[in-house]
Write a protein that holds these residues in place. Structure first.
Motif, mmCIF file in Angstrom:
data_model
loop_
_atom_site.group_PDB
_atom_site.id
_atom_site.type_symbol
_atom_site.label_atom_id
_atom_site.label_comp_id
_atom_site.label_asym_id
_atom_site.label_seq_id
_atom_site.Cartn_x
_atom_site.Cartn_y
_atom_site.Cartn_z
ATOM 1 N N ILE A 173 -4.783 2.081 14.740
ATOM 2 C CA ILE A 173 -5.134 0.798 15.752
ATOM 3 C C ILE A 173 -4.054 0.028 15.835
ATOM 4 C CG2 ILE A 173 -7.636 -0.217 14.501
ATOM 5 C CD1 ILE A 173 -5.869 -2.358 12.793
ATOM 6 N N CYS A 174 -3.302 0.324 14.766
ATOM 7 C CA CYS A 174 -1.731 0.147 14.934
ATOM 8 C C CYS A 174 -1.024 0.411 16.736
ATOM 9 C CB CYS A 174 -1.180 0.350 14.355
ATOM 10 S SG CYS A 174 -1.367 -0.466 12.408
ATOM 11 N N PRO A 175 -0.128 -0.537 17.559
ATOM 12 C CA PRO A 175 0.361 0.410 18.980
ATOM 13 C C PRO A 175 0.875 1.149 17.963
ATOM 14 C CG PRO A 175 -0.138 -2.008 18.445
ATOM 15 C CD PRO A 175 -0.636 -1.797 17.494
ATOM 16 N N ALA A 176 2.122 1.573 19.120
ATOM 17 C CA ALA A 176 2.919 3.105 18.984
ATOM 18 C C ALA A 176 4.344 2.689 18.206
ATOM 19 C CB ALA A 176 2.943 3.814 19.296
ATOM 20 N N VAL A 177 4.384 1.330 18.334
ATOM 21 C CA VAL A 177 5.950 0.707 18.349
ATOM 22 C C VAL A 177 6.109 0.713 16.632
ATOM 23 C CG1 VAL A 177 5.305 -1.716 18.296
ATOM 24 C CG2 VAL A 177 7.895 -1.234 18.425
ATOM 25 N N HIS A 178 4.643 0.534 15.526
ATOM 26 C CA HIS A 178 4.296 0.440 13.918
ATOM 27 C C HIS A 178 4.576 2.234 13.612
ATOM 28 C CE1 HIS A 178 4.207 -3.493 15.507
ATOM 29 N NE2 HIS A 178 3.057 -3.782 15.900
ATOM 30 N N GLY A 179 5.810 2.617 14.203
ATOM 31 C CA GLY A 179 5.508 3.787 13.727
ATOM 32 C C GLY A 179 5.384 4.128 12.465
ATOM 33 N N ARG A 180 6.041 2.785 11.193
ATOM 34 C CA ARG A 180 5.131 3.245 9.691
ATOM 35 C C ARG A 180 3.646 3.428 9.013
ATOM 36 N NH1 ARG A 180 10.283 1.488 6.203
ATOM 37 N NH2 ARG A 180 9.290 3.217 4.858
ATOM 38 N N CYS A 181 2.823 3.094 10.364
ATOM 39 C CA CYS A 181 1.803 3.141 10.153
ATOM 40 C C CYS A 181 1.514 4.792 9.268
ATOM 41 C CB CYS A 181 0.784 3.188 11.130
ATOM 42 S SG CYS A 181 -1.372 2.936 10.774
ATOM 43 N N PRO A 182 0.406 4.702 8.328
ATOM 44 C CA PRO A 182 0.249 6.211 8.220
ATOM 45 C C PRO A 182 -1.234 6.496 8.753
ATOM 46 C CG PRO A 182 -0.546 4.794 6.347
ATOM 47 C CD PRO A 182 0.165 4.319 7.128
ATOM 48 N N ALA A 183 -1.124 5.585 9.394
ATOM 49 C CA ALA A 183 -2.757 6.795 10.235
ATOM 50 C C ALA A 183 -2.250 7.567 10.901
ATOM 51 C CB ALA A 183 -3.929 6.145 10.429
ATOM 52 N N THR A 184 -3.408 8.903 10.796
ATOM 53 C CA THR A 184 -2.245 9.788 11.432
ATOM 54 C C THR A 184 -3.096 10.738 12.879
ATOM 55 O OG1 THR A 184 -3.511 11.404 10.011
ATOM 56 C CG2 THR A 184 -1.822 12.019 8.991
ATOM 57 N N THR A 210 0.775 -1.473 -0.433
ATOM 58 C CA THR A 210 0.048 -0.103 0.393
ATOM 59 C C THR A 210 0.722 1.035 -0.134
ATOM 60 O OG1 THR A 210 -1.771 -1.217 1.095
ATOM 61 C CG2 THR A 210 -1.637 1.052 1.264
ATOM 62 N N GLY A 211 2.030 1.451 0.879
ATOM 63 C CA GLY A 211 2.604 2.831 0.492
ATOM 64 C C GLY A 211 2.932 2.687 -0.362
ATOM 65 N N SER A 212 3.724 1.874 -0.920
ATOM 66 C CA SER A 212 4.297 2.045 -2.253
ATOM 67 C C SER A 212 3.379 2.321 -3.394
ATOM 68 C CB SER A 212 4.845 0.974 -2.634
ATOM 69 O OG SER A 212 5.538 1.414 -4.394
ATOM 70 N N SER A 213 2.211 1.706 -3.488
ATOM 71 C CA SER A 213 1.017 2.313 -4.332
ATOM 72 C C SER A 213 1.145 3.611 -4.034
ATOM 73 C CB SER A 213 -0.142 1.594 -4.606
ATOM 74 O OG SER A 213 0.431 -0.162 -4.763
ATOM 75 N N VAL A 214 0.253 4.237 -3.391
ATOM 76 C CA VAL A 214 0.182 5.600 -2.728
ATOM 77 C C VAL A 214 0.759 6.457 -3.068
ATOM 78 C CG1 VAL A 214 -0.975 7.142 -1.058
ATOM 79 C CG2 VAL A 214 -1.058 4.641 -0.422
ATOM 80 N N LYS A 215 2.776 6.294 -2.945
ATOM 81 C CA LYS A 215 3.598 7.013 -3.313
ATOM 82 C C LYS A 215 3.616 7.110 -4.712
ATOM 83 C CE LYS A 215 8.657 7.685 -2.503
ATOM 84 N NZ LYS A 215 9.677 7.560 -2.247
ATOM 85 N N ASP A 216 3.681 6.594 -5.898
ATOM 86 C CA ASP A 216 3.367 6.030 -7.392
ATOM 87 C C ASP A 216 2.579 6.701 -7.291
ATOM 88 O OD1 ASP A 216 4.745 5.513 -9.384
ATOM 89 O OD2 ASP A 216 2.980 4.520 -9.307
#
Length: 341
Positions: free
Chosen positions: A328-339, A129-135
């Motif tokens: 929904i992701c714990p803070a340790v997963h810092g690359r989750c894009p939800a703001t 998803t991250g790659s697709s959104v960036k593209d």
């Protein structure tokens, strides 16, 4: 709406350029230009002959694009029936046609009032998803497409997605016979370094698996999450699906295998799971081997996607988690894009 997926070669001749596009993605191989394209050319040249043999098993081409088109048509109909207004669903593949640049031009010509970007990856990863959104952002800028846009970051616990998986899994358990069975929730693997960087994919896959097991209820056998499709020399997350197949043989139990991170059939389900892993299971003495189909256009799954689209519409532009907008992701997963936490 724009549905994102991986894409796949549409002919034997397309296999090598498809692989080049894949390995030239900095989200997949994180080495700088100009080394990355040189490395991608080398890897795609070496892997193309084997990949062509894989696609030959399923007619010489990937079925992913036509299957995604079916999902797009079904989703558009579901949204129309829900009274949400006129909706047009486009598809954008990451590594083969139709790719983001083509789709952005089509969307520009259509002239939408707003855009919802909807990945067909239920669990978020920077590599998908991250790659697709960036593209997409790049392609939209090139096309002059300046429209309010909401991005669904993920939906690992969406009730329709979970219900569809649970329904198909129950059917497979009934087909597995009378002996003891173990359920393998098999997802595409990632290098450990990707997860260590804060990517939430593994955590979300585990959350999906636990929710499906709970939804199946009293009939749910023992289960484990595992990972397939390892390539390259890096250490990958585990346990591997191959190791779990061998363990099932040693333990004398049958297997029911669930593609827990894939929503459409493609080479990793039709060849890797259905052929290669089935042969491995027979070699390891696994009593029974049943593979759960991908959710595809299952009514619960499509209804869930329609709900997700309805929920994110009207929210602030950007990356949105369909959980009331809350991350929904714990803070340790810092690359989750939800703001919003």
């Amino acid at each position: 709406m724009v549905l994102f997926n991986l894409g796949g070669p549409d002919s034997p001749e397309a296999v090598k350029p498809f692989l080049y596009n894949l390995f030239n993605d900095p989200a997949i191989i994180s080495v700088p230009w100009p080394v990355r394209p040189l490395l991608a050319r080398l890897i795609s040249s070496r892997r193309a002959p084997v990949a062509r043999e894989i696609y030959a098993e399923i007619g010489g081409r990937s079925p992913l694009v036509p299957l995604t088109e079916e999902q797009a048509e079904t989703l558009a109909a579901a949204i129309g029936e829900s009274g949400e207004g006129e909706a047009k669903v486009f598809i954008a593949m990451r590594y083969w046609h139709p790719m983001a640049d083509e789709t952005a031009r089509f969307v520009k010509a259509y002239g939408p009032d707003e855009i919802v970007l909807l990945p067909l990856y239920p669990q978020f990863s920077t590599t998908t998803t991250g790659s697709s959104v960036k593209d997409w952002k790049r392609a939209a800028q090139v096309a002059g497409l300046d429209v309010p846009t909401r991005t669904v970051c993920c939906y690992p616990l969406e009730e329709g997605w979970i219900a569809a998986q649970a329904d198909l899994l129950r059917q497979a358990i009934r087909k597995s016979g009378e002996g003891p069975v173990r359920v393998l929730f098999s997802a595409h693997g990632l290098p450990k370094k990707v997860i260590a960087s804060g990517d939430p994919y593994q955590w979300q896959v585990e959350q999906t698996s636990a929710a499906v097991a709970e939804a199946v209820g009293a009939d749910m056998p023992e289960w484990v999450v595992c990972y397939q499709s390892r390539v390259g020399p890096l250490e990958w997350i585990g346990p591997s699906t191959e190791d779990e197949i061998a363990r099932a043989g040693a333990d004398g139990v049958g297997l029911v295998v669930v593609p827990i991170a894939f929503v459409s059939e493609h080479s990793e389900t039709l060849v890797e799971l259905d052929i290669e892993y089935a042969e491995l299971a027979a070699h390891k003495g696994v009593a029974s081997y049943v593979r759960v189909p991908a959710v595809a256009t299952h009514s619960s799954f499509v209804a869930g996607l329609a709900r997700v689209v309805g929920e994110v519409r009207g929210r602030a532009a950007g990356s949105v988690c369909p959980n009331g907008g809350r991350r929904i992701c714990p803070a340790v997963h810092g690359r989750c894009p939800a703001t919003q936490v």
